[in-house]
Every structure is written in structure tokens, then in C-alpha cells.
Scaffold this active site. Sequence first.
Site, short mmCIF file in Angstrom:
data_model
loop_
_atom_site.label_atom_id
_atom_site.label_comp_id
_atom_site.label_asym_id
_atom_site.label_seq_id
_atom_site.Cartn_x
_atom_site.Cartn_y
_atom_site.Cartn_z
CD GLU A 168 -2.69 -1.35 0.03
OE1 GLU A 168 -3.02 -0.33 -0.62
OE2 GLU A 168 -2.98 -2.50 -0.32
CG ASP B 42 2.79 -6.78 -6.92
OD1 ASP B 42 2.13 -6.37 -5.95
OD2 ASP B 42 2.29 -7.36 -7.89
#
Length: 489
Positions: A137, A205
Amino acid sequence: MKKTPKKSLIAIFISLLLLGNTSLFSAPAEDSLPDIGTTAGATLSINQEMAMGDLYIRSIRAQAPLIYDPLLTQYIDKLGQRLVKHADSVKTPFHFYLIDNPNINAYAFFGGNVVLHSALFRYSRNESELASVIAHEISHVTQRHLARLMEDQQRKSPLAWAGALGSILLMMASPQAGMAALSGTLAGFQQGMISFTQSNEQEADRIGMQTLRRAGFDPHGMSNFMQMLADQSRYSSKLPEMLYTHPLPDNRLADARNRANQYSTKAIPESQDFLFARVRILTKYPPEQEQRSHIEQLLNKYRQGTAEEQLAAAYGHAILLSQDKKYAEARTILSPLLDKQPDNTWFIDTMTDIDIEQKQYANAITRLQDALKKQKNNPILQINLANAYLQAKQYPQASQLLFRYTFNNPDDLNGWTLLTKAAGKQGKHNEELAAYAESVALQGKFDMAIEYLSKASALVKLGSYDQERYDARIDQLRQLQQSYDQYKK
């Protein structure tokens, strides 16, 4: 190729815009993906992002079941800031919030705001798994994915994008009206949006994995958490909520595992604070449908585990006994723990609750005062002491402490709520109204806050310092309200 249901697309869109696009982890080797960069300044400045983030968080406070437990919020903030310290391209302060929700989920929004569902503690088996979600996040924020999505869609379909953004902001005030408006603006640019965000996910990611590793966590925590989600979806007729807006195809899980395997598995001792936080969440904020036996099973498992797990099990047992009003038994368990660790805020907080329930206010106050001599300005101890003063009817002492606390922690609703009570108990109605005004302002209710401050101003002497202070605050809130109005048009 299986067609995605329209409802799912709407859910994805809401997640991307309102929640900051939190599709879970993926990507090949750490450095094999191009860095898309952190542009988007043509659409939104950093200051505008922070303003929109603040507006949204105020709306969350008004509508969502945020957890204001000072121990849990401090733990989440400490964990989040540890990751932020090792992240690149940090351009805003970061704030971390917990929502009482039994569904696994997390999301980020403008201005460094990251929201976690309490269920993450239930399903994260260690701190590295929990940290992997937060690191992902954080990467969405540092890479300004939402602003870049706005820029991309504004360029491709400015009218559709304007309607969608307006619908998102409308949904903050009126969910049904906002959803209806949003449904009418989606069709024109769904596929372009999804294609754009796939590259965002790969970037988040990769960067999230780097942040996780630099912060000293096990990179395998990311792929292990993903595997848990995949297992849940495989053996359940109902997908975990996170997977509706966080698609998890097999290649993403494989990519994350391959990337993690580039590093040796790290034997990281389990964080004691994580264990305490997990036990506290499970005991104090259990899902309505969950049986007590589920919590006790975890505590029994911890009793057979490491010294840290055994300590967490004893702590959780004391909380359960206290909830059952078995205060003497809870005290018997907690007292030896406090004797060994007199400065442990987890233990102090729970023993304070027990003291208050048994009306042993003097014990609670003395313990907290002694602790604050060693841990000056500790907000957990301060808010506990303020509450203990209130329960003991020592209202002037509570007010004195809370004036200082709210000055140092102006965004903590706990402080303003207690200050409202303390002022009311003393018949200081102007202070009561002013403190309550700050509470509702934190929830984005600016008109109401201004109304209460105006009433407070009318109660004090004309031209007094208090009146000048209240009037100045009214002007500040009006300016803030006007600056936020531009995002609602």
C-alpha cells in the site's frame, strides 16, 4: 477469456479511486520491471493530494467503524513508519488507520493515508505477512498511482473521468446516489483503466518487496500471505473480500514467490508487540459470528509456543477474564506480568481498566503517574491517566492534562471526546462546546463545528482571549471548508 461481471468492475473502480488501488502483490525479479516513475504533477500537486486525502479521512471518521484503541493505533503507526523509513520517493507524511471489519482488506488513498481492516491480524500469521500488505500500500502512495490514473484517464476521456471523480466524492456523502452516478460513467473507459493499473500493480509489488526487505522483514511473508488468500478462495464458496478488488491469478503468486526465493529465508524472531496486538484484536474486536472457542484455541496454541507467545497468551487470558467481569482473576494473572515488566504499556492499559472497573482509581492514577515519569509524553499513558482522572471525578486534573494532550495530538478523537466530558462535568459549557466542535470537524462536519464554536464564542466575555481563540478557529475552519469545496464540484 472469462468476462468480468459489471459489479466486479465497479468494485475494482471504487477500490482504485476511492481506496487507492490495492490489488495484491505480483511481479518477476525485483529489478526486471521498468520504473514507471512518479509523475502526475500536471493533474494533482502533492499539496492537492494531501488535501484530498484529509477530506477523505474525515469522511471515514464519520462513517466507518475506525478503531481508536491507543495501543493498536500506536502499534500500526510504528510498523507503518518503520516501512516508510525504508521506502523510496516518499513525498507526504504517512498515516495509518484500523477499521473494525471481519473481512480481509487494506487500501491506500491520497496523501499517505493507509487503512487496514482488523481481519488482517486474524489471518497474518506473523509480522512479516502483515508488513507485506502495508508495504504494498505504501508503494501505491509513493508511486502516486491514483494521481497517475487520474492523469491517464483525464487525457483519454476527460468528460467520463470528471463524472467518475464527481461520483466518488458524491458517494462520500450519499453512497446510493454516488453508486448510481458512477455506474453511468464507467462504460467508456473500463478496459483502459484496467490495462493501466496492471502495470501499476507490478510496480507496487516490486517496490513493496524491496521496502519489506530493507525494513528487516522476511520477503517470503508476501508470497506466504498471498498463498493464504489463494487457499481461502480455493476451499470456500465465497471469495475473501480482498480478492474482489485484489485479483490473484496464479502467475502473480508464482512471480511473488520467485522474487522472494532470490533471498534466503530469514529466521526473524516474532515481534512481541505483534503478538500482543493480534491477541488484543481477537479478544476485544471479534467478529459477531465468531465463537469464544476460536479465540481460546489460539491462546492455547500460544501457551505451547515460544516465551513471547506464552506471554501473549497470558495477556489475552487476562483480557478475556476482564470482559467476563472476573476482575480478581484477571488481576491475579496480570500482576506478576507487571511486576516483571512495570513499564509495559500493554499491561498497564489493561490493569488500568481493571482498576477502574473495581473503582480502585487511586491505584490506577498512581501507576500511570509513575510510568509517565519514565516515559514522558507517552500518549497511551496520558490518555489512560486522563480517563482515570475522569472516572475518579478529578475533573480539573483531567482537563489540564487533556488541554496539553489535544494540543500535541489534535487528530485524536479520544482526546477531544474526553475533554468534552471533563468540561461538561465542570459546567464549563464554552469549553465543552469548543471541544465537541473539534470532534465533529475531524469528521468533516464543518458547518456543525462552526455552529458549536459560535455558541462557545457567545458564552464568553466580549473581547476576551477565549472569544478571540474561538473566532480565529471559526475562520480557520471556514477557510478549510472553502478549500475542500473545490474537490466536491
